[in-house]
Design an enzyme around this catalytic site. Structure first.
Site, PDB file in Angstrom:
ATOM      1  N   THR A 110     -19.457 -63.753 -26.553  1.00 34.13           N
ATOM      2  CA  THR A 110     -18.513 -62.759 -26.897  1.00 34.13           C
ATOM      3  C   THR A 110     -17.197 -62.272 -26.086  1.00 34.13           C
ATOM      4  OG1 THR A 110     -20.411 -61.202 -27.555  1.00 34.13           O
ATOM      5  CG2 THR A 110     -18.653 -59.916 -26.907  1.00 34.13           C
ATOM      6  N   GLY A 112     -26.133 -55.254 -32.875  1.00 36.42           N
ATOM      7  CA  GLY A 112     -26.476 -55.750 -31.829  1.00 36.42           C
ATOM      8  C   GLY A 112     -25.245 -54.301 -30.998  1.00 36.42           C
ATOM      9  N   THR A 156     -21.373 -57.546 -22.264  1.00 37.02           N
ATOM     10  CA  THR A 156     -21.653 -58.554 -22.150  1.00 37.02           C
ATOM     11  C   THR A 156     -22.461 -58.932 -22.574  1.00 37.02           C
ATOM     12  OG1 THR A 156     -20.561 -60.985 -23.709  1.00 37.02           O
ATOM     13  CG2 THR A 156     -20.227 -60.252 -21.221  1.00 37.02           C
ATOM     14  N   GLY A 157     -24.145 -59.921 -23.124  1.00 37.53           N
ATOM     15  CA  GLY A 157     -24.742 -60.325 -22.815  1.00 37.53           C
ATOM     16  C   GLY A 157     -25.831 -59.871 -24.045  1.00 37.53           C
TER      17      GLY A 157
HETATM   18  N1  ASP Z   1     -23.116 -58.650 -26.838  1.00 40.28           N
HETATM   19  C1  ASP Z   1     -23.651 -59.993 -27.890  1.00 40.28           C
HETATM   20  C2  ASP Z   1     -24.783 -58.947 -28.766  1.00 40.28           C
HETATM   21  O1  ASP Z   1     -26.479 -58.990 -27.967  1.00 40.28           O
HETATM   22  C3  ASP Z   1     -23.782 -61.014 -27.514  1.00 40.28           C
HETATM   23  C4  ASP Z   1     -22.632 -61.047 -25.958  1.00 40.28           C
HETATM   24  O2  ASP Z   1     -22.634 -60.296 -25.653  1.00 40.28           O
HETATM   25  O3  ASP Z   1     -22.472 -61.875 -25.926  1.00 40.28           O
HETATM   26  O4  ASP Z   1     -24.634 -59.404 -30.140  1.00 40.28           O
END
Ligand code: ASP
Length: 316
Positions: free
Chosen positions: A173, A203, A224-225
């Protein structure tokens, strides 16, 4: 009228996701490019909001990240993207979720903020908004839509668990925070989601207070995550509250990320920037592609930041 405080400095931070895969050299280079362009805009007295939108736009258009052109498809094969953006002076914010077919969900998020009375618009209605304002469409069947599926078929069929997401651990992301020459903060993020997701899954990224928050009196945060874990802990607003209570960015990140892991086995990375220019980049994952630039020396971009690499540099 120039209301720029003479001692005010600008700073820009960016990330390209946190996960268990090492970021690639083209991704690192693209982050550097976005930082350079973002910092140049800040020096041209652009507001933090425009800087954040621009930097995220560079990454969305690159096809190298899980955002915009390079977004992961959902289980039905369609890309549905989430994004949000917020500014720290008036606490204005906008987001889109499950947007299909547009290169720059971050621009759609900003349109929600500036052209509507709402904070979040979803699905085909977000698409109509993007269409109305003639945002750039994703051409049908781009190579990126074909190569970006990160999940092996057997995983797609069997997967329902966080633990599988975590093993796959490829997030990518994008997000950014900025402090402009007027002393205002902004934050934003844009994503195609996680590697394995039910159609319609949303998300943390478009949710103000989960994936993104900005308040000049506390800080600008871009997460992010694993979105489900970030939502459950209300991470971005929680971090802002810790900052307002006097925590440094580094201590706030250690506290909140520590609890994210210990309480619900979540995983995440964050950018945190205060209006005094102090910032930190931290993550619970093995890797996080991220960087910052305040005009001193070359832009700093790394593929991981440990607690030792949390930065507390005053902005003067
Ligand atoms: N947080 C994002 C989600 O869960 C994914 C990411 O941060 O890579 O959609």
């Amino acid at each position: 009228m120039n209301n720029r405080p003479s001692s005010q400095k600008s700073i820009v931070l960016i990330h390209g996701g946190a996960g268990s895969h090492r970021p690639t050299p083209p991704q690192i280079e693209c982050l550097r490019q976005a930082l350079q362009e973002g910092y140049a805009l800040s020096q041209a007295t652009q507001p933090a909001l425009a800087i954040v939108e621009h930097m995220i736009g560079v990454l969305e258009a690159s096809g190298l990240f899980n955002a915009g052109l390079g977004s992961f498809p959902q289980l039905d094969g369609k890309q549905r993207m989430d994004a949000s953006i917020m500014e720290g002076q008036q606490l204005m914010a906008g987001g889109v979720a499950s947007l299909e077919g547009y290169v720059h969900p971050i621009q759609a998020a900003r349109l929600v903020m500036t052209k509507t009375d709402h904070v979040l618009v979803v699905g085909r209605h977000a698409k109509h908004l993007a269409q109305h304002f003639s945002l750039q469409r994703i051409p049908r069947a781009t190579p990126s839509t074909q190569i970006r599926s990160p999940a092996p078929k057997h995983a797609l069929i069997k997967s329902r668990s966080f633990s599988l997401y975590k093993k796959m651990g490829q997030y990518e992301t994008v997000g950014a925070v900025a402090l402009d020459l007027q002393g205002n903060l902004a934050a934003g993020a844009s994503t195609g989601g996680v590697p394995v997701m039910f159609p319609g899954r949303v998300g943390d990224t478009p949710l103000i207070g989960s994936g993104v928050y900005a308040d000049n009196s506390s800080g600008a945060i871009s997460m992010t995550g694993l979105g489900e874990s970030i939502i459950r802990m209300g991470m971005a607003k929680w971090l802002a509250v810790l900052l307002k209570a006097g925590y440094s960015p580094s201590r706030a990140a250690r506290q909140a990320l520590g609890e994210l892991v210990s309480r619900i086995h979540g995983e995440a990375g964050c950018l945190i920037l205060k209006s005094n220019g102090k910032f930190t980049i931290q993550h619970t994952t093995p890797w996080m592609a991220a960087g910052y630039w305040n005009g001193k020396g070359p832009p700093i971009v790394r593929d991981r930041f440990s607690a030792r690499h949390s930065f507390h540099q005053p902005n003067s």
